[in-house]
Write a protein that holds these residues in place. Structure first.
Motif, short mmCIF file in Angstrom:
data_model
loop_
_atom_site.label_atom_id
_atom_site.label_comp_id
_atom_site.label_asym_id
_atom_site.label_seq_id
_atom_site.Cartn_x
_atom_site.Cartn_y
_atom_site.Cartn_z
N ALA A 75 0.84 -1.20 0.00
CA ALA A 75 0.00 0.00 0.00
C ALA A 75 0.87 1.26 0.00
CB ALA A 75 -0.94 0.00 1.20
N ASP A 76 1.93 1.26 0.80
CA ASP A 76 2.86 2.40 0.82
C ASP A 76 3.46 2.63 -0.57
OD1 ASP A 76 2.45 2.84 3.54
OD2 ASP A 76 4.25 1.75 4.15
N TYR A 77 3.92 1.54 -1.19
CA TYR A 77 4.54 1.62 -2.51
C TYR A 77 3.56 2.17 -3.55
CZ TYR A 77 6.57 0.15 -6.93
OH TYR A 77 7.03 0.13 -8.22
N LEU A 78 2.36 1.58 -3.59
CA LEU A 78 1.37 2.00 -4.58
C LEU A 78 0.89 3.44 -4.33
CD1 LEU A 78 -0.64 -1.31 -4.93
CD2 LEU A 78 0.87 -0.28 -6.65
N HIS A 79 0.72 3.78 -3.06
CA HIS A 79 0.32 5.15 -2.72
C HIS A 79 1.35 6.15 -3.23
CE1 HIS A 79 0.13 8.71 -0.08
NE2 HIS A 79 -1.17 8.56 -0.25
N ASP A 80 2.63 5.82 -3.04
CA ASP A 80 3.70 6.71 -3.50
C ASP A 80 3.71 6.86 -5.02
OD1 ASP A 80 4.47 7.14 -0.89
OD2 ASP A 80 6.22 5.82 -0.97
N LYS A 81 3.16 5.86 -5.71
CA LYS A 81 3.09 5.92 -7.18
C LYS A 81 1.78 6.56 -7.66
CE LYS A 81 5.09 2.85 -9.82
NZ LYS A 81 6.29 3.52 -10.29
N GLY A 82 0.95 7.02 -6.72
CA GLY A 82 -0.24 7.75 -7.09
C GLY A 82 -1.54 6.96 -7.12
N TYR A 83 -1.53 5.74 -6.58
CA TYR A 83 -2.75 4.92 -6.55
C TYR A 83 -3.55 5.19 -5.28
CZ TYR A 83 -0.67 2.23 -10.34
OH TYR A 83 -0.12 1.86 -11.54
N ASP A 84 -4.87 5.01 -5.37
CA ASP A 84 -5.77 5.14 -4.23
C ASP A 84 -5.86 3.76 -3.58
OD1 ASP A 84 -7.72 5.77 -2.38
OD2 ASP A 84 -9.35 5.76 -3.84
N VAL A 85 -5.22 3.59 -2.42
CA VAL A 85 -5.14 2.28 -1.78
C VAL A 85 -5.61 2.32 -0.33
CG1 VAL A 85 -3.26 1.42 -3.23
CG2 VAL A 85 -2.72 2.69 -1.16
N THR A 86 -6.11 1.17 0.12
CA THR A 86 -6.53 0.97 1.50
C THR A 86 -5.94 -0.35 1.97
OG1 THR A 86 -8.61 2.15 1.10
CG2 THR A 86 -8.51 0.73 3.06
N ASN A 87 -5.22 -0.33 3.07
CA ASN A 87 -4.64 -1.55 3.63
C ASN A 87 -5.71 -2.29 4.45
OD1 ASN A 87 -2.57 -3.41 4.35
ND2 ASN A 87 -2.37 -2.38 6.32
N VAL A 88 -5.76 -3.62 4.30
CA VAL A 88 -6.68 -4.45 5.07
C VAL A 88 -5.95 -4.93 6.33
CG1 VAL A 88 -8.17 -6.47 5.07
CG2 VAL A 88 -7.87 -5.14 2.96
N GLN A 89 -6.39 -4.43 7.48
CA GLN A 89 -5.74 -4.77 8.75
C GLN A 89 -5.96 -6.24 9.12
OE1 GLN A 89 -7.92 -2.08 11.27
NE2 GLN A 89 -6.42 -0.45 11.05
N GLY A 90 -4.89 -6.88 9.55
CA GLY A 90 -4.99 -8.26 10.04
C GLY A 90 -5.00 -9.31 8.96
N GLY A 91 -5.21 -8.92 7.72
CA GLY A 91 -5.12 -9.84 6.60
C GLY A 91 -5.99 -11.08 6.70
N MET A 92 -5.56 -12.11 5.99
CA MET A 92 -6.32 -13.36 5.92
C MET A 92 -6.46 -14.03 7.29
SD MET A 92 -7.56 -13.67 2.92
CE MET A 92 -8.17 -15.35 2.99
N ASP A 93 -5.53 -13.75 8.20
CA ASP A 93 -5.64 -14.31 9.55
C ASP A 93 -6.92 -13.85 10.25
OD1 ASP A 93 -3.30 -15.75 9.34
OD2 ASP A 93 -2.16 -14.51 10.75
N ASN A 94 -7.43 -12.68 9.87
CA ASN A 94 -8.64 -12.14 10.49
C ASN A 94 -9.87 -12.27 9.60
OD1 ASN A 94 -7.30 -11.42 12.79
ND2 ASN A 94 -7.17 -9.25 12.30
N TRP A 95 -9.73 -12.86 8.42
CA TRP A 95 -10.84 -12.96 7.47
C TRP A 95 -11.82 -14.03 7.93
CZ3 TRP A 95 -12.99 -10.19 3.86
CH2 TRP A 95 -13.88 -10.78 2.95
N HIS A 96 -13.09 -13.66 8.06
CA HIS A 96 -14.13 -14.60 8.52
C HIS A 96 -15.08 -14.99 7.41
CE1 HIS A 96 -12.64 -13.88 12.52
NE2 HIS A 96 -12.86 -12.57 12.40
N GLY A 97 -14.89 -14.44 6.24
CA GLY A 97 -15.78 -14.73 5.12
C GLY A 97 -15.38 -15.99 4.38
N GLU A 98 -16.02 -16.19 3.24
CA GLU A 98 -15.72 -17.35 2.41
C GLU A 98 -14.30 -17.28 1.88
OE1 GLU A 98 -18.39 -18.81 -0.67
OE2 GLU A 98 -19.98 -17.60 0.25
N VAL A 99 -13.71 -18.46 1.73
CA VAL A 99 -12.37 -18.57 1.17
C VAL A 99 -12.45 -19.47 -0.06
CG1 VAL A 99 -10.03 -19.42 1.58
CG2 VAL A 99 -11.24 -18.22 3.40
N GLU A 100 -11.81 -19.05 -1.12
CA GLU A 100 -11.78 -19.83 -2.36
C GLU A 100 -10.40 -20.44 -2.53
OE1 GLU A 100 -12.14 -18.09 -6.63
OE2 GLU A 100 -14.17 -18.49 -5.88
N TYR A 101 -10.36 -21.63 -3.13
CA TYR A 101 -9.09 -22.33 -3.32
C TYR A 101 -8.79 -22.54 -4.79
CZ TYR A 101 -9.74 -23.15 1.60
OH TYR A 101 -9.93 -22.97 2.93
#
Length: 101
Positions: A75-101
């Motif tokens: 996110a830091d890298y892309l933001h510095d290049k001018g992209y609109d980014v949002t970091n997802v806190q906690g990542g997949m370790d905190n994801w409670h939704g469906e997971v695809e394989y």
């Protein structure tokens, strides 16, 4: 400037409601294959620098990884290049939704 961030629960609500924003998973290919959010596109952090130009600056992006560290770097890298980014806190370790394989 501080990078925007969102919880996994808030991201799940956004995805369920429908959004034009793009979810990018920056984990490596084997990690992505082991389970990911179905809406996610895989752009491994190790390849992000060479692939970033394929992303449109007209889109907004959510960036996710396993725990939140790599996604913050991406996110830091892309933001510095001018992209609109949002970091997802906690990542997949905190994801409670469906997971695809």
């Amino acid at each position: 400037m501080t990078i925007k961030s969102v919880t996994t629960d808030a991201l799940q609500e956004t995805l369920q409601a429908g959004t034009d924003d793009v979810l990018i998973d920056v984990r490596e290919k084997d990690e992505f294959a082991a389970g990911h959010v179905k809406e996610a596109f895989n752009y491994p952090l190790s390849e992000l620098e060479e692939r970033a130009d394929s992303l449109s600056k007209d889109n907004s992006y959510y960036i996710i990884c396993q725990k939140g560290g790599r996604s913050q770097k991406a996110a830091d890298y892309l933001h510095d290049k001018g992209y609109d980014v949002t970091n997802v806190q906690g990542g997949m370790d905190n994801w409670h939704g469906e997971v695809e394989y």
